[in-house]
Design a protein around this motif. Structure first.
Motif, PDB file in Angstrom:
ATOM      1  N   ASP A 185      80.704 102.847  51.000  1.00  0.00           N
ATOM      2  CA  ASP A 185      80.011 101.410  50.660  1.00  0.00           C
ATOM      3  C   ASP A 185      78.721 101.461  51.006  1.00  0.00           C
ATOM      4  OD1 ASP A 185      80.197 102.422  53.631  1.00  0.00           O
ATOM      5  OD2 ASP A 185      80.569 100.400  54.432  1.00  0.00           O
ATOM      6  N   PHE A 186      78.087 100.562  50.524  1.00  0.00           N
ATOM      7  CA  PHE A 186      76.682 100.066  50.573  1.00  0.00           C
ATOM      8  C   PHE A 186      76.262  98.677  50.261  1.00  0.00           C
ATOM      9  CE2 PHE A 186      77.696 101.030  46.404  1.00  0.00           C
ATOM     10  CZ  PHE A 186      77.063  99.793  45.424  1.00  0.00           C
ATOM     11  N   LYS A 187      74.853  98.343  50.771  1.00  0.00           N
ATOM     12  CA  LYS A 187      74.569  96.976  50.730  1.00  0.00           C
ATOM     13  C   LYS A 187      73.471  96.808  49.679  1.00  0.00           C
ATOM     14  CE  LYS A 187      75.082  95.544  55.330  1.00  0.00           C
ATOM     15  NZ  LYS A 187      74.312  95.042  56.931  1.00  0.00           N
ATOM     16  N   VAL A 188      73.459  95.548  49.169  1.00  0.00           N
ATOM     17  CA  VAL A 188      72.336  95.288  48.300  1.00  0.00           C
ATOM     18  C   VAL A 188      71.780  94.048  48.672  1.00  0.00           C
ATOM     19  CG1 VAL A 188      71.548  94.416  45.811  1.00  0.00           C
ATOM     20  CG2 VAL A 188      73.450  96.276  46.130  1.00  0.00           C
ATOM     21  N   ALA A 189      70.529  93.973  49.335  1.00  0.00           N
ATOM     22  CA  ALA A 189      69.397  93.155  49.782  1.00  0.00           C
ATOM     23  C   ALA A 189      67.978  92.699  49.145  1.00  0.00           C
ATOM     24  CB  ALA A 189      69.434  93.413  51.296  1.00  0.00           C
ATOM     25  N   GLU A 190      67.717  91.781  49.736  1.00  0.00           N
ATOM     26  CA  GLU A 190      66.552  91.277  48.987  1.00  0.00           C
ATOM     27  C   GLU A 190      65.408  92.516  49.419  1.00  0.00           C
ATOM     28  OE1 GLU A 190      65.627  88.616  47.380  1.00  0.00           O
ATOM     29  OE2 GLU A 190      67.178  87.224  47.938  1.00  0.00           O
TER      30      GLU A 190
END
Length: 190
Positions: A185-190
């Motif tokens: 899993d991973f995140k994409v953020a500002e």
């Protein structure tokens, strides 16, 4: 007069609900999600399957770099496997929106030779499909996903899979079937 007020209220509700889209999330929405695993590995017989994201968090517009690997650890110098269009499949879900990012399989009956101790690697390539029956928000999300650099903001879970058969000296009936899964899993953020 009551009909005008009712009609006005109905139009207002439609306008407000039309402006709100499940495609719109904020960076603050991501705080509720914690990345658990950017590397996962499973084994079956003489094979190891690895799924890797190079980072826990990517920036909006940044390329998401992930890959899958199959490693043969048996006694032969090399072995041939038979699989669909890709030996490694990536199934993504954006968890905040609960959107699966589906893909199509192009070919069947493809062969790949694995050398002992040398991981065979496939980099993730961004792709997705949708149908005319899918909800408009989902279609807009997938179109945005395909057109933009990087991924839209979100928390992504990737279920990787390898599903292949191993050529046998005795023939097709005796081919060994290998099916392994891994999840990251991973995140994409500002």
């Amino acid at each position: 007069m009551k009909k005008c007020v009712s009609a006005y209220a109905a139009i207002l509700v439609l306008v407000i609900s039309g402006c709100y889209s499940t495609n719109s999330i904020k960076s603050s929405d991501l705080k509720a999600y914690e990345v658990k695993n950017i590397i996962d590995e499973t084994r079956q017989g003489d094979f190891v399957f690895r799924l890797v994201s190079e980072k826990e968090q990517y920036k909006k517009g940044e390329d998401v770099r992930m890959y899958g690997e199959i490693e043969y650890t048996g006694e032969k110098d090399e072995i041939t496997i038979h699989h669909s269009s890709s030996a490694i499949l990536f199934q993504l879900t954006e968890e905040i929106r609960a959107y699966d990012i589906d893909y199509g399989v192009k070919d069947i009956g493809v062969s790949t030779t694995l050398k002992q101790g040398e991981p065979y690697r496939e980099e993730y390539e961004k792709m997705a499909i949708y149908s005319a029956d899918d909800p408009n928000d989902y279609v807009r999300f997938i179109e945005d996903f395909l057109e933009r650099d990087g991924f839209p903001l979100g928390y992504y879970v990737v279920n990787g899979q390898t599903d292949f058969s191993v050529a046998s000296d005795q023939g097709v009936e005796d081919e060994e079937r290998v099916n392994m899964d891994a999840a990251i899993d991973f995140k994409v953020a500002e």
